[in-house]
Design an enzyme around this catalytic site. Structure first.
Site, PDB file in Angstrom:
ATOM      1  N   SER A 197      -4.509   5.580  14.400  1.00  0.00           N
ATOM      2  CA  SER A 197      -3.155   5.767  13.807  1.00  0.00           C
ATOM      3  C   SER A 197      -2.597   4.583  13.381  1.00  0.00           C
ATOM      4  O   SER A 197      -1.803   3.773  13.858  1.00  0.00           O
ATOM      5  CB  SER A 197      -2.163   6.540  14.846  1.00  0.00           C
ATOM      6  N   ASP A 233      22.203   2.683 -20.746  1.00  0.00           N
ATOM      7  CA  ASP A 233      21.072   2.097 -21.824  1.00  0.00           C
ATOM      8  C   ASP A 233      19.854   2.199 -20.875  1.00  0.00           C
ATOM      9  O   ASP A 233      19.831   1.218 -19.968  1.00  0.00           O
ATOM     10  CB  ASP A 233      21.466   0.823 -22.205  1.00  0.00           C
ATOM     11  N   LYS A 264      -9.695   1.917  23.366  1.00  0.00           N
ATOM     12  CA  LYS A 264      -8.546   2.959  23.407  1.00  0.00           C
ATOM     13  C   LYS A 264      -9.200   3.909  24.308  1.00  0.00           C
ATOM     14  O   LYS A 264      -8.484   4.369  25.145  1.00  0.00           O
ATOM     15  CB  LYS A 264      -8.187   3.662  22.209  1.00  0.00           C
ATOM     16  N   SER A 265     -10.252   4.655  23.980  1.00  0.00           N
ATOM     17  CA  SER A 265     -10.898   5.722  24.452  1.00  0.00           C
ATOM     18  C   SER A 265     -11.388   5.365  25.812  1.00  0.00           C
ATOM     19  O   SER A 265     -11.252   6.195  26.658  1.00  0.00           O
ATOM     20  CB  SER A 265     -12.075   6.310  23.513  1.00  0.00           C
ATOM     21  N   ASN A 279      15.478   6.863 -36.404  1.00  0.00           N
ATOM     22  CA  ASN A 279      15.989   5.673 -36.751  1.00  0.00           C
ATOM     23  C   ASN A 279      15.293   4.669 -37.788  1.00  0.00           C
ATOM     24  O   ASN A 279      13.844   5.386 -38.102  1.00  0.00           O
ATOM     25  CB  ASN A 279      16.356   4.780 -35.333  1.00  0.00           C
ATOM     26  N   LEU A 308      -7.102  -0.850  16.978  1.00  0.00           N
ATOM     27  CA  LEU A 308      -8.043  -0.763  16.079  1.00  0.00           C
ATOM     28  C   LEU A 308      -9.416  -0.010  16.602  1.00  0.00           C
ATOM     29  O   LEU A 308      -9.492   0.126  17.623  1.00  0.00           O
ATOM     30  CB  LEU A 308      -8.667  -2.070  15.685  1.00  0.00           C
ATOM     31  N   SER A 332     -11.508  -1.063  19.678  1.00  0.00           N
ATOM     32  CA  SER A 332     -10.236  -1.868  20.777  1.00  0.00           C
ATOM     33  C   SER A 332     -10.462  -1.500  22.249  1.00  0.00           C
ATOM     34  O   SER A 332     -10.157  -2.318  23.126  1.00  0.00           O
ATOM     35  CB  SER A 332      -8.998  -1.661  20.184  1.00  0.00           C
TER      36      SER A 332
END
Lengths: 307, 632
Positions: free
Chosen positions: B540, B109, B472-473, B164, B467, B470
């Site tokens: 990422s 059902d 990173k680079s 029906n 972020l 932050s």
């Protein structure tokens, strides 16, 4: 090598159910680190164990059985359990909630709800944790009860053994998702698609041994709240006005003896049981006192970890 | 309609142990008001499957929740969850069981609302037939078309249209035939083997289990009669033999069997078989069951096969007859139904389950999604919950399959979210993509090992995540300078720089972010193969993609370096003025503002830039690389 398990031919319908269940049982053995099969001694457990023996033949099932003993089972059930373990040559673990025993929890003084909660649900969770089982087979069927009709074959439990009926994994084809993280577990129901009638017809076709209490015999019973309760030992005192009488009764469903009502019956064979069932107009769980506590009571118990 | 005479009887012909005809699984679909649950309740009631205590409970519940006045509300019998009873709707699939002397039935059902499409597909996946309800007053609606399409997509071949509430249109034959005409007009394109139409009143029981005498214009079967006689059983047996190996059965050194359920076809002792993946052939020595050896096994039988030769076979392999093999490819096209809240993103790695095999897989492209109401094809980049699309899928290794339309058992798969383990998608393979089969990897004379030896250091991916702003680079730059000083061969892939070239065509939606990282991962993998230490500096934000890159290279070759700078600090620095613009709403989907960042769970190195200079941080990273013997 062990001998072939004796069996007669079964109907096409039962053969399909059998194959499906064997597939489910093998799947668990292949995918889980430490599975266990809950064995409650009843007719469904009997069929489930029989299917497990078939699934791995000529090997033995690569998992133990677990019986959660509330200490209030019928004595006949314990005798049957021990016979079965010997007959099939499987490993059985028995667990009792020692803390519940120490607290004096019992079905008569504590009431059925508290007793079931502590001695079955809590005990089961403790046992699963103690042995670090990651999958547990149960013999529940979807035809037993409305909330069971909605449960998956592979039913996911989050850490703490919680079932969330609103958030179940979709289960398509026979592609069961067996993936879990640490601490999570799966309950597996190989008999999901069996009905009570299927269980009895299969039991008969395969000569699976069952507890004698399923067959009618003269037994000592008292009538309490309109239900026939068998006094299996003298831990259950008679209430004022109650008197024990011998009636020819049997049980459709077995649990703790003060919580399992008998029915009057003349069925002394499997044929007799099946004939009676076909003519019956009440469901098997109507004799289980714990189900009638409230309307959606099974769903509630299941969320908390009951099987 | 085709009927089959059983060719081979291996089982007793019914009688006391159950009906002879076997099992029919069907589903019912229709929306809330079409009376679907009422129909099932009526079937159970009329076949005497509702018992006295259940009826008592039902009467009690009908007074409390019911919608049928003083009558019994059969819907409450099947809507088992508390939430369903309160809201008066079916949310989840429920399975019901009933049998007649002629046949046993399992009814799924299923809910009709569009937001529960996945639940309907779940019910359909195991059904042989579908009962589609149409309200006689309303006729064919959008949802009728949707339900029919989903049934057809999931491979249901037999449709019963139950018109029906025929009592509410005065049992009008004209109205019925009008609706039937409408339905057949659109259902022609859906490739059903049979369509049967029946006028019914579920509430009053007309044409459900018995012929109604209120519609003399209708002389076809009742709904139950039709279900009892519908032939579906033999179809799978006539397909080629397929046996997905579930479990290797080794009780002792003398016995090695392969346990599983025959997915399709028939196999006999002595038949020549092949392991689909490896192409190794052998002969079936025995078909073992606990009830004794069999001379043959058929679709649906759970057995254990032993082979005449020592062939390497494991769980997940498919054994087939040597003369009719399945396709084995690592890329194919498939219809995917998405079942998770989190959208399907092309490029992201999921865990696929096909047969008894689990294997990592990606959706490489979404060709189009299907509007389930109009069946129109719509261009799209992602699939949301309950959406269906035609996709190209790539698996980590070749898998054996048959197209779903030819074999439901070997053409279906599910996709599992690798973090939550939720079942996120269901797929039906349409065809294999030949290019995978025909491109063989070129084997090379100079390999990675020889390059590593020449270079004098090991290759690695240093993956800087964190972020925007932050650091990173900045840190990656200093690390590269130090590596260079140490004589290591290096290369830097920087988020901003890559977006000017390789990934110029990508934006910042979730789907594009996934593809961005996938491409960078593949490029980084080539650099690793070249023996280089490659530094990747990318926000990422998603765990899944970082994991995808991690899995592209060896376990010792990936270093996730989480530059853990609090967002407040990043916003304060804001070296490119991006946070300011994002807060003004000028940049959409900016990580940390209106797009999430998923913090790494087990990074190899975490650096906190608040209390240290970039030079100090870089020195620590170099030390870590030395400890792990990337550099000398």
């Amino acid at each position: 090598m062990s001998t072939t398990i004796a069996s007669r031919s079964v109907s096409l319908h039962l053969k399909r159910l059998e194959s499906e269940s064997i597939g489910i049982i093998r799947e668990v053995a292949a995918e889980f680190r430490n599975p266990v099969m809950l064995y409650s001694i009843g007719k469904d457990s009997g069929v489930m164990l029989h299917l497990a023996m078939k699934a791995f033949y000529p090997s033995k099932p690569p998992f133990p059985l677990l019986h959660v003993d509330t200490r209030w089972k019928f004595r006949d059930m314990i005798r049957h359990r021990d016979r079965i373990v010997e007959r099939y040559g499987v490993k059985l673990l028995v667990y009792t909630n020692a803390e519940g025993v120490a607290r004096g929890i019992n079905p008569i003084a504590s009431g059925s709800q508290l007793h079931t909660q502590v001695m079955k649900t809590e005990a089961l969770k403790q046992a699963l944790d103690q042995w670090d089982f990651d999958a547990a087979f149960g013999g529940a069927r979807r035809d037993e009860e409305k909330s069971r009709a909605k449960e998956r074959v592979f039913s996911f439990r989050s850490a703490g053994h919680v079932w969330d009926p609103r958030n179940q994994r979709p289960e398509l084809w026979n592609l069961y998702n067996t993936r879990i993280a640490k601490g999570e577990t799966i309950r597996v129901f190989p008999l999901s698609n069996w009905t009570e009638l299927d269980i009895w017809q299969y039991t008969r076709a395969q000569d699976i041994p069952v507890v004698p209490l399923y067959f009618a015999a003269p037994r000592p019973v008292v009538t309490r709240d309109g239900l026939l309760i068998m006094r299996d030992d003298d831990r259950m005192p008679l209430l004022p006005g109650e008197k024990e009488e011998t009636r020819t009764v049997r049980f459709r469903s077995l649990g703790d003896y003060p919580l399992s009502a008998a029915i009057e019956s003349r069925a002394t064979t499997l044929d007799g049981i099946i004939d009676e069932m076909l003519a019956s107009r009440t469901s098997e769980r109507s004799g289980r006192l714990i189900d009638n506590d409230e309307a959606a009571s099974m769903e509630k118990k299941k969320r908390e970890g009951y099987f | 309609m085709i009927t089959y005479a059983p060719k081979h009887v291996t089982v007793s012909s019914g009688g006391a142990d159950g009906p002879a005809k076997g099992l029919l699984r069907f589903l019912t679909c229709g929306s809330v008001d079409d009376g679907k649950s009422t129909l099932i309740g009526r079937l159970l009631y009329d076949t005497k499957l509702i018992l006295e205590d259940q009826l008592l409970a039902l009467e009690r519940d009908s007074r409390k929740h019911g919608t049928t006045g003083d009558d019994i509300d059969f819907a409450l019998l099947v809507d088992g969850l508390e939430a369903e009873r309160e809201q008066g709707i079916t949310i989840d699939v429920a399975y019901r069981f009933f049998s007649t002397p002629r046949r046993s039935f399992i009814v799924a059902d299923t809910p009709g609302h569009e937001q529960y499409t996945r639940n309907m597909a779940t019910g359909a996946s195991n059904s042989d037939a579908a009962v589609i309800l149409i309200d006689a007053r309303k006729g064919v609606l959008t949802q009728t078309r949707r339900h029919s399409y989903i049934c057809s997509l999931l491979g249901i071949r037999h449709i019963l249209v139950a018109v029906n509430k025929i009592d509410l249109v005065d049992f009008s034959g004209e109205r019925f035939h009008h609706i039937v005409g409408d339905y057949l007009g659109f259902a022609q394109s859906l490739d059903f083997a049979s369509i049967t139409t029946i006028p019914v009143s579920a509430r009053f029981g007309d044409n459900i289990t018995q012929h109604s005498d209120r519609m003399c214009w209708y002389d076809g079967p009742s709904l139950l009669e039709h279900l009892e006689t519908l032939d579906v059983e033999r179809a799978l047996e006539e397909k080629p033999f397929r046996f997905p190996v579930q479990w290797v059965n080794r009780p002792n050194l003398d016995f090695r069997g392969f346990s599983g359920t025959v997915a399709s076809g028939v196999i006999k002792e002595g038949d020549r078989v092949v392991v689909a993946g490896s192409g190794k052939e052998s002969t079936v020595a025995r078909i073992v069951t606990a009830d004794g050896d069999l001379s043959d096994a058929r679709a649906g039988d759970a057995v254990t096969l032993t082979l005449a030769d020592e062939v390497d076979v494991a769980r997940g392999d498919v054994i087939a007859r040597a003369d009719s093999r399945p396709e084995v490819v690592d890329q194919f096209a498939a219809h995917v139904l998405w079942m998770a809240e989190e959208a399907m993103l092309p490029g992201r790695s999921y865990l696929m389950r096909i047969g008894t095999k689990y294997i990592p897989a990606r959706i490489t492209s979404l060709k189009h999604k299907v509007d389930v109401n109009t069946l129109e094809h719509i261009a799209a980049k992602t699939l949301g919950l309950n959406e269906i699309g035609l996709c190209n899928v790539a698996t980590a290794a070749p898998v054996a399959f048959d197209p779903y339309t030819e074999n439901r058992e070997t053409g279906a798969f599910i996709l599992i979210d690798r973090f939550t383990n939720a079942t996120a998608g269901a797929g039906m393979i349409t065809f294999g993509l030949r290019r995978a089969t025909n491109i063989h990897r070129q084997s090379l004379l100079v390999d990675k090992a020889s390059r590593v030896e020449l270079n004098g250091h090991r290759p690695a991916i240093l993956w800087f995540t964190g972020l925007s702003g932050s650091g990173k680079s900045t840190i990656a730059n200093i690390v590269e300078r130090e590596l260079h000083v140490h004589g290591a061969h290096t290369y830097m892939l920087d988020g901003d720089n890559v977006r000017h070239g390789l990934n110029r065509d990508l934006g910042f939606t979730d789907a594009d972010r996934v593809e961005n990282i996938r491409r960078v991962g593949e490029v980084a993998k080539l650099f690793v193969d070249a023996g280089t230490v490659v530094l990747c500096s990318f926000i990422s934000p998603f765990r899944a993609e970082r994991r995808m890159v991690r899995e592209l290279v060896g376990a010792e070759e990936f270093f996730e370096i989480y530059v853990d700078t609090p967002i407040e600090e990043c916003m304060r620095r804001d070296p490119k003025g991006l946070y300011a613009r994002a807060k003004e709403g000028k940049i959409k989907n900016f990580t940390g503002i209106d797009s999430p960042y998923e913090v790494p769970e087990n990074p190899e190195i975490v650096v906190n830039t608040s209390g240290a200079t970039a030079e100090e941080v870089a020195r620590r990273i170099i030390e870590a690389l030395r400890e792990r013997r990337i550099i000398g």
